[in-house]
Design a protein around this motif. Structure first.
Motif, short mmCIF file in Angstrom:
data_model
loop_
_atom_site.label_atom_id
_atom_site.label_comp_id
_atom_site.label_asym_id
_atom_site.label_seq_id
_atom_site.Cartn_x
_atom_site.Cartn_y
_atom_site.Cartn_z
N ASP A 14 3.13 2.19 -4.35
CA ASP A 14 3.81 3.05 -3.39
C ASP A 14 3.77 2.37 -2.01
O ASP A 14 2.68 2.20 -1.45
N PRO A 15 4.92 2.00 -1.44
CA PRO A 15 4.90 1.24 -0.18
C PRO A 15 4.31 2.00 0.99
O PRO A 15 3.63 1.41 1.84
N HIS A 16 4.54 3.30 1.06
CA HIS A 16 4.02 4.08 2.18
C HIS A 16 2.51 4.25 2.09
O HIS A 16 1.78 4.05 3.07
N LEU A 17 2.03 4.61 0.90
CA LEU A 17 0.58 4.77 0.71
C LEU A 17 -0.12 3.43 0.85
O LEU A 17 -1.17 3.33 1.49
N GLY A 18 0.46 2.40 0.24
CA GLY A 18 -0.16 1.07 0.34
C GLY A 18 -0.29 0.59 1.76
O GLY A 18 -1.34 0.07 2.15
N ASP A 19 0.76 0.80 2.55
CA ASP A 19 0.71 0.37 3.95
C ASP A 19 -0.33 1.16 4.73
O ASP A 19 -1.07 0.60 5.54
N VAL A 62 -3.67 -0.56 6.49
CA VAL A 62 -3.98 -0.41 7.92
C VAL A 62 -5.34 0.27 8.10
O VAL A 62 -6.17 -0.15 8.91
N GLY A 63 -5.58 1.35 7.33
CA GLY A 63 -6.82 2.10 7.48
C GLY A 63 -8.04 1.29 7.14
O GLY A 63 -9.04 1.31 7.87
N LEU A 64 -7.99 0.55 6.04
CA LEU A 64 -9.14 -0.26 5.64
C LEU A 64 -9.38 -1.40 6.62
O LEU A 64 -10.53 -1.76 6.90
N ARG A 65 -8.32 -1.96 7.17
CA ARG A 65 -8.50 -3.01 8.17
C ARG A 65 -9.10 -2.44 9.46
O ARG A 65 -9.89 -3.10 10.12
N GLN A 66 -8.74 -1.21 9.79
CA GLN A 66 -9.35 -0.58 10.96
C GLN A 66 -10.84 -0.34 10.76
O GLN A 66 -11.59 -0.28 11.75
N HIS A 67 -11.27 -0.24 9.51
CA HIS A 67 -12.70 -0.11 9.22
C HIS A 67 -13.38 -1.48 9.15
O HIS A 67 -14.56 -1.57 8.79
N LEU A 93 -1.42 -5.93 -3.19
CA LEU A 93 -0.46 -6.29 -4.23
C LEU A 93 0.13 -5.01 -4.81
O LEU A 93 -0.48 -3.95 -4.74
N ARG A 94 1.34 -5.14 -5.43
CA ARG A 94 2.06 -3.95 -5.86
C ARG A 94 2.30 -3.86 -7.36
O ARG A 94 2.97 -2.93 -7.81
N ASP A 95 1.79 -4.80 -8.14
CA ASP A 95 1.97 -4.68 -9.58
C ASP A 95 0.76 -5.26 -10.31
O ASP A 95 0.00 -6.05 -9.75
N GLY A 96 0.62 -4.86 -11.58
CA GLY A 96 -0.57 -5.22 -12.33
C GLY A 96 -0.65 -6.68 -12.71
O GLY A 96 -1.75 -7.24 -12.77
N VAL A 97 0.47 -7.33 -12.97
CA VAL A 97 0.44 -8.74 -13.32
C VAL A 97 -0.06 -9.58 -12.16
O VAL A 97 -0.92 -10.46 -12.33
N ALA A 98 0.47 -9.32 -10.96
CA ALA A 98 0.02 -10.04 -9.77
C ALA A 98 -1.47 -9.79 -9.52
O ALA A 98 -2.22 -10.70 -9.15
#
Length: 219
Positions: A9-14, A18-23, A30-35
């Motif tokens: 999900d692009p919105h949740l992922g973004d 951002v939130g984890l980097r702020q911590h 990444l956005r898929d299981g193969v990657a």
């Protein structure tokens, strides 16, 4: 802490990125299981935050492959509300914890700290090395009871060294804990951070093993 976030999900992922980097964490998204499976085979991470409903390869299969390779990386799965079956499947496949969407960033950060603390064998939420005390939740350090002013990178580096006190970590290991794929640190950035920590904590606390890396004394 270096985190691999896998969420399509692009919105949740973004928002999570951002939130984890702020911590203060280094985060690769990444956005898929193969990657994700390819990244987990080739890159060192401290934590995997994994959505189960992924394209190309679902999260449960990513987990099965991870554990099948014998990797003990802590894994936090993200599940939708009212999907008990998915949660059970993820936990049975090797996840360590789960978090139900919508995600509260503070709770996610707290669970991430707890998982990595347990993986490192630390029971207490605070970490002490001699007269140095570190509070990962507050991202604060004190030396003989006095607060030490640290930048985000300096604190992250100090925490990594303290969690591995008595061991020597290579330059590559330390840089992997500080920087994600999007970061482009200067070639001497690690040395600058080490120099600054020595100025603030004492020159003898962090040792250099030439040609190998750096280590923090246990006491």
């Amino acid at each position: 802490m270096r985190i691999l976030l896998v969420e399509d999900d692009p919105h949740l992922g973004d928002a999570l990125l951002v939130g984890l980097r702020q911590h203060g964490h280094a985060v690769d998204w990444l956005r898929d299981g193969v990657a994700a499976d390819l990244a987990l085979k080739s890159e060192p991470f401290d934590l995997l935050v994994l959505d189960l409903g992924l394209p190309r390869l679902d999260g449960v299969e990513v987990l099965r492959r991870l554990r099948g390779r014998g990797q003990v990386l802590p894994v936090l799965i993200l599940t939708a509300r009212d999907t008990t079956g998915d949660k059970v499947a993820g936990l049975d496949a090797g996840a360590d914890d789960d978090l139900v969407k919508p995600i509260d960033l503070d709770e996610l950060a707290a669970r991430a700290r707890a998982l990595t603390r347990r993986a490192a064998g630390h029971a207490s939420p605070r970490l002490s090395v001699g007269d140095l005390s570190i509070d990962p939740a507050a991202r604060q350090a004190t030396l003989r009871g006095a607060p030490v002013e640290l930048t985000t990178r300096e604190f992250s580096l100090l925490l990594t060294l303290a969690e591995n006190a008595g061991r020597v970590l290579t330059r590559a290991q330390l840089e992997a804990s500080l920087y994600g794929w999007r970061d482009e640190p200067d070639s001497n950035a690690l040395e600058v951070h080490i120099h600054n920590l020595r100025k603030k904590l004492g020159s003898e606390r962090i040792k250099t093993l030439r040609g190998i890396g750096y280590g923090m004394l246990k006491s």
